[in-house]
Scaffold this motif. Structure first.
Motif, PDB file in Angstrom:
ATOM      1  N   LEU A  44      42.732  34.150  30.431  1.00  0.00           N
ATOM      2  CA  LEU A  44      42.730  33.125  31.114  1.00  0.00           C
ATOM      3  C   LEU A  44      42.420  33.727  32.953  1.00  0.00           C
ATOM      4  O   LEU A  44      43.163  34.441  33.334  1.00  0.00           O
ATOM      5  CB  LEU A  44      43.627  32.394  31.251  1.00  0.00           C
ATOM      6  N   THR A  45      41.422  33.435  33.423  1.00  0.00           N
ATOM      7  CA  THR A  45      41.294  33.660  34.875  1.00  0.00           C
ATOM      8  C   THR A  45      41.175  32.295  35.713  1.00  0.00           C
ATOM      9  O   THR A  45      40.425  31.319  35.411  1.00  0.00           O
ATOM     10  CB  THR A  45      39.954  34.202  35.106  1.00  0.00           C
ATOM     11  N   GLY A  46      41.832  32.247  36.776  1.00  0.00           N
ATOM     12  CA  GLY A  46      42.192  31.041  37.419  1.00  0.00           C
ATOM     13  C   GLY A  46      42.197  31.354  39.053  1.00  0.00           C
ATOM     14  O   GLY A  46      42.489  32.231  39.523  1.00  0.00           O
ATOM     15  N   ASP A  47      41.967  30.234  39.715  1.00  0.00           N
ATOM     16  CA  ASP A  47      42.231  30.202  41.299  1.00  0.00           C
ATOM     17  C   ASP A  47      42.790  28.990  41.468  1.00  0.00           C
ATOM     18  O   ASP A  47      42.662  27.622  40.871  1.00  0.00           O
ATOM     19  CB  ASP A  47      40.957  30.604  42.064  1.00  0.00           C
ATOM     20  N   ILE A  48      43.498  28.720  42.649  1.00  0.00           N
ATOM     21  CA  ILE A  48      43.993  27.262  42.941  1.00  0.00           C
ATOM     22  C   ILE A  48      43.040  26.735  43.888  1.00  0.00           C
ATOM     23  O   ILE A  48      42.327  27.161  44.837  1.00  0.00           O
ATOM     24  CB  ILE A  48      45.384  27.817  43.890  1.00  0.00           C
ATOM     25  N   VAL A  49      42.986  25.408  43.525  1.00  0.00           N
ATOM     26  CA  VAL A  49      41.995  24.482  44.361  1.00  0.00           C
ATOM     27  C   VAL A  49      42.393  24.324  45.676  1.00  0.00           C
ATOM     28  O   VAL A  49      43.759  23.849  45.936  1.00  0.00           O
ATOM     29  CB  VAL A  49      42.060  23.275  43.425  1.00  0.00           C
ATOM     30  N   ASP A  80      46.092  21.800  42.126  1.00  0.00           N
ATOM     31  CA  ASP A  80      45.629  22.198  40.913  1.00  0.00           C
ATOM     32  C   ASP A  80      45.020  23.634  40.617  1.00  0.00           C
ATOM     33  O   ASP A  80      45.036  24.313  41.837  1.00  0.00           O
ATOM     34  CB  ASP A  80      44.544  21.097  40.571  1.00  0.00           C
ATOM     35  N   THR A  81      44.643  23.959  39.676  1.00  0.00           N
ATOM     36  CA  THR A  81      44.007  25.081  39.334  1.00  0.00           C
ATOM     37  C   THR A  81      42.925  25.216  38.600  1.00  0.00           C
ATOM     38  O   THR A  81      42.945  24.274  37.659  1.00  0.00           O
ATOM     39  CB  THR A  81      45.069  26.266  38.706  1.00  0.00           C
ATOM     40  N   ARG A  82      41.900  26.104  38.569  1.00  0.00           N
ATOM     41  CA  ARG A  82      40.972  26.016  37.884  1.00  0.00           C
ATOM     42  C   ARG A  82      41.262  27.308  36.891  1.00  0.00           C
ATOM     43  O   ARG A  82      41.633  28.390  37.276  1.00  0.00           O
ATOM     44  CB  ARG A  82      39.599  26.471  38.675  1.00  0.00           C
ATOM     45  N   VAL A  83      40.505  26.976  35.559  1.00  0.00           N
ATOM     46  CA  VAL A  83      40.946  28.021  34.530  1.00  0.00           C
ATOM     47  C   VAL A  83      39.588  28.424  33.847  1.00  0.00           C
ATOM     48  O   VAL A  83      38.933  27.435  33.130  1.00  0.00           O
ATOM     49  CB  VAL A  83      42.067  27.707  33.641  1.00  0.00           C
ATOM     50  N   ALA A  84      39.283  29.541  33.441  1.00  0.00           N
ATOM     51  CA  ALA A  84      38.130  30.076  32.851  1.00  0.00           C
ATOM     52  C   ALA A  84      38.868  30.692  31.576  1.00  0.00           C
ATOM     53  O   ALA A  84      39.495  31.873  31.662  1.00  0.00           O
ATOM     54  CB  ALA A  84      37.193  30.679  33.352  1.00  0.00           C
ATOM     55  N   LEU A 108      34.433  31.920  35.597  1.00  0.00           N
ATOM     56  CA  LEU A 108      35.099  31.295  36.930  1.00  0.00           C
ATOM     57  C   LEU A 108      34.314  31.210  37.937  1.00  0.00           C
ATOM     58  O   LEU A 108      34.076  30.261  38.506  1.00  0.00           O
ATOM     59  CB  LEU A 108      36.503  32.189  37.064  1.00  0.00           C
ATOM     60  N   GLU A 109      33.435  32.468  38.171  1.00  0.00           N
ATOM     61  CA  GLU A 109      32.654  32.465  39.235  1.00  0.00           C
ATOM     62  C   GLU A 109      31.449  31.630  39.311  1.00  0.00           C
ATOM     63  O   GLU A 109      31.108  30.995  40.126  1.00  0.00           O
ATOM     64  CB  GLU A 109      32.268  33.824  39.107  1.00  0.00           C
ATOM     65  N   ARG A 114      31.254  23.171  40.621  1.00  0.00           N
ATOM     66  CA  ARG A 114      32.346  22.731  41.441  1.00  0.00           C
ATOM     67  C   ARG A 114      33.195  21.454  40.915  1.00  0.00           C
ATOM     68  O   ARG A 114      34.334  21.570  41.260  1.00  0.00           O
ATOM     69  CB  ARG A 114      31.400  22.027  42.522  1.00  0.00           C
ATOM     70  N   LYS A 115      32.754  20.596  40.186  1.00  0.00           N
ATOM     71  CA  LYS A 115      33.361  19.387  39.819  1.00  0.00           C
ATOM     72  C   LYS A 115      34.551  19.888  38.497  1.00  0.00           C
ATOM     73  O   LYS A 115      35.336  19.154  38.030  1.00  0.00           O
ATOM     74  CB  LYS A 115      32.768  18.251  39.433  1.00  0.00           C
ATOM     75  N   ARG A 116      34.127  21.075  37.915  1.00  0.00           N
ATOM     76  CA  ARG A 116      34.887  21.320  36.680  1.00  0.00           C
ATOM     77  C   ARG A 116      36.188  22.139  36.891  1.00  0.00           C
ATOM     78  O   ARG A 116      36.427  22.793  37.868  1.00  0.00           O
ATOM     79  CB  ARG A 116      34.035  22.341  35.697  1.00  0.00           C
ATOM     80  N   THR A 117      37.308  21.962  36.201  1.00  0.00           N
ATOM     81  CA  THR A 117      38.310  22.538  36.300  1.00  0.00           C
ATOM     82  C   THR A 117      38.906  23.578  35.001  1.00  0.00           C
ATOM     83  O   THR A 117      39.567  24.465  34.923  1.00  0.00           O
ATOM     84  CB  THR A 117      39.596  21.738  36.467  1.00  0.00           C
ATOM     85  N   MET A 118      38.037  23.479  33.690  1.00  0.00           N
ATOM     86  CA  MET A 118      38.349  24.139  32.771  1.00  0.00           C
ATOM     87  C   MET A 118      37.238  24.566  31.848  1.00  0.00           C
ATOM     88  O   MET A 118      36.329  23.566  31.884  1.00  0.00           O
ATOM     89  CB  MET A 118      39.329  23.532  31.880  1.00  0.00           C
TER      90      MET A 118
END
Length: 201
Positions: free
Chosen positions: A7-12, A82-86, A114-115, A119-123
């Protein structure tokens, strides 16, 4: 090489967080990593990078649960957070206690996903037409509406031990009726059903 779900993520919008907000988020992500370590009997290797970025490596069996747990960990901190997650499942090598020097397709694919995330996706998951990706696309519409209380109930309900509502009520200091209300509103049962379907494979 070992099979991992990475899981790779960053904070929105991390630059807009109130003072101390990022620290609170990562404290709850640490809680999530500890819980996952208990599920699988080994470290989840949560590693923070670039200030608001993070990565985790878990057993493929718990891939979906881990994604939902990390989303819940951040949302229960504050519903504005929130956080995005790939997610990518594949081979990898972890030579140290952190993921700083980890290598393998799972790590590369997860980071690149993740990169490239819209833009509107989170997972998202790799491949983008696979079962995990389809479930995450649908789950996005559930998770985006979680309140702090719903996220906290989800955080505890996601355990593979399938805690009862009575157990959740005791853990959270709530009434069973309150737990039922949050479960119904959060859609967590549908997410857990998805996790269990893939767990069985």
């Amino acid at each position: 090489m070992t099979d991992y779900a990475v899981l790779t993520g960053d904070i929105v919008k991390s630059s807009n967080l109130p003072e101390g907000g990022l620290d609170r988020i990562f404290a709850n992500l640490e809680r999530a990593a500890d819980i996952i370590a208990g599920w699988q009997g080994s470290s989840a290797y949560l590693t923070r990078n670039r200030g608001d970025g993070w990565q985790m490596a878990v057993s493929p069996r718990f891939a979906l649960r881990a994604v939902f747990l990390t989303r819940a960990a951040v949302r229960m901190t504050d519903k504005r957070f929130d956080t995005r997650v790939a997610l990518a499942i594949g081979q990898g090598d972890i030579p140290d206690k952190t993921l700083a020097d980890a290598a393998g397709t799972a790590f590369t694919d997860s980071g690149q996903a993740l990169e490239k995330m819209k833009r509107k996706r989170t997972m998202v998951a790799v491949p983008d037409d696979g079962t995990h990706a389809l479930i995450l696309r649908l789950a996005e519409e559930i998770v985006r509406h979680w309140t702090e209380a719903q996220a906290e109930v989800a955080f505890h309900a996601l355990s593979p031990s399938n805690p009862t509502q009575e157990t959740l009520a005791e853990q959270l200091g709530m009434s069973q009726q309150g737990i039922q209300k949050h479960i119904d509103a959060s859609g967590i049962e549908a997410l857990i059903d998805s996790c269990e379907t893939l767990d069985a494979k």
